[in-house]
Enzyme design. Structure first.
Site, mmCIF file in Angstrom:
data_model
loop_
_atom_site.group_PDB
_atom_site.id
_atom_site.type_symbol
_atom_site.label_atom_id
_atom_site.label_comp_id
_atom_site.label_asym_id
_atom_site.label_seq_id
_atom_site.Cartn_x
_atom_site.Cartn_y
_atom_site.Cartn_z
ATOM 1 N N HIS A 64 3.910 3.113 1.807
ATOM 2 C CA HIS A 64 3.437 4.424 2.254
ATOM 3 C C HIS A 64 4.618 5.386 2.403
ATOM 4 C CE1 HIS A 64 0.004 2.025 4.222
ATOM 5 N NE2 HIS A 64 -0.584 2.820 3.345
ATOM 6 N N CYS A 73 2.476 2.651 12.225
ATOM 7 C CA CYS A 73 1.207 2.111 11.672
ATOM 8 C C CYS A 73 0.252 1.620 12.732
ATOM 9 C CB CYS A 73 1.478 0.912 10.767
ATOM 10 S SG CYS A 73 2.820 1.126 9.645
HETATM 11 C C1 CIR Z 1 -1.367 -3.136 4.237
HETATM 12 O O1 CIR Z 1 -0.750 -3.556 3.256
HETATM 13 O O2 CIR Z 1 -2.269 -2.327 4.151
HETATM 14 C C2 CIR Z 1 -0.993 -3.686 5.605
HETATM 15 N N1 CIR Z 1 -0.623 -5.049 5.501
HETATM 16 C C3 CIR Z 1 0.138 -2.885 6.215
HETATM 17 C C4 CIR Z 1 -0.258 -1.466 6.505
HETATM 18 C C5 CIR Z 1 0.832 -0.700 7.147
HETATM 19 N N2 CIR Z 1 0.389 0.603 7.499
HETATM 20 C C6 CIR Z 1 1.118 1.683 7.467
HETATM 21 O O3 CIR Z 1 2.236 1.656 6.983
HETATM 22 N N3 CIR Z 1 0.575 2.812 7.869
#
Ligand code: CIR
Length: 277
Positions: free
Chosen positions: A165, A266
């Protein structure tokens, strides 16, 4: 700057399924007990050090990535956009988020367009404008809907070549200050943001991309507060952040969630109810 104060946060518990079912780019094994302790410590920081009212949603075993609440909604002022996450396995996460944000009396807009995808982790609100990363998870249509919903702000897209992201390698470090990782793609993304903006941003480069993911808040009575990953994780980035003058620095551990690509921003959605609602 209006945007970098907050009163509430929404977080969510860690399901046991995180260890085996979460989306991830590495194979490292997650220690669930440690992950839950780290999460509890983080929530405690939000409550006691940042003074936020925290809404805690229960974990859902059917949604291994549900702790990463940031991706399910974008909240700015009194408006919340419920996203359409890029990963199909994560779409169910928006249901509980929608209910929680409704209870907080926010104006809800849902991204229903089946051609659109957006993860909140790709959205950087600077207090003055919004940048959105075009990543594996967020597409042009998602960015367009974001711009339609948050009409008061300029929304600029940032094409991403690497990283999960946009905020996997940058975050706000204060009014007009963006913390950015040292990698080529992180630096390039910052240059794109600066070129597309009518504002001038200061840049604080840290050696580690993930080390650039911090939570900045202007806390009444405390001033600049930065929550960042501790020195065990990114010692070199820690040294850079430690030099920030007139800041209260709060170090937390995020070792276990990083194994499944989750950084500090996150795991909460920050909301400002007092000034905007
Ligand atoms: C994913 O790959 O969607 C999750 N394991 C990690 C998401 C992390 N979220 C973020 O950076 N906003």
């Amino acid at each position: 700057m209006a945007g970098l104060h907050y009163t509430h946060a929404v977080v969510r518990g860690i399901p046991t399924s995180l260890a085996t079912g979460a989306l991830r780019s590495s194979e490292a094994e997650v220690d669930l007990t440690k992950a839950r302790q780290e999460h509890a410590d983080y929530v405690e920081v939000l409550r006691t050090r940042l003074g936020l009212e925290v809404v805690e949603l229960p974990a859902d075993e059917a949604l291994p990535d549900c702790v990463f609440v940031e991706d399910a909604a974008v909240v700015c002022g009194d408006t919340a956009l419920i996203t359409r996450p890029g990963a199909v396995s994560r779409r169910g996460e928006t249901k509980a988020m929608k209910e929680a944000l409704k209870k907080l009396d926010l104006n809800l807009v849902e991204m229903t367009d089946e051609n659109a995808t957006l993860d909140g982790g790709d959205v950087l609100f600077t207090g003055q404008e919004i940048f959105v990363g075009l990543s594996k998870r967020t597409n042009q249509r998602g960015a367009e809907i974001l711009a339609e919903v948050f009409k008061d702000y300029t929304v600029s897209t940032v094409p991403m070549t690497k990283g999960l992201h946009l905020k996997s390698f940058c975050s706000m470090g204060g009014p007009g200050l963006i913390i950015v990782g040292a990698s080529e793609h992180a630096q390039k993304a910052f240059s794109t943001m600066q070129q597309k903006s009518k504002y001038r941003y200061d840049k604080l480069t840290v050696p580690d991309d993930f080390g650039a993911n911090c939570i900045y808040m202007n806390v009444p009575g405390k001033g600049h507060v930065l929550v960042h990953m501790n020195g065990d994780q990114f010692p070199e980035s820690f040294k850079v952040l430690e030099k920030l003058k007139d800041y209260t620095l709060i170090a937390v551990s995020d070792l276990e969630k990083i194994k499944v690509d989750g950084a500090l921003t996150c795991i909460s959605i920050l909301i400002n109810k007092k000034t905007n609602i």
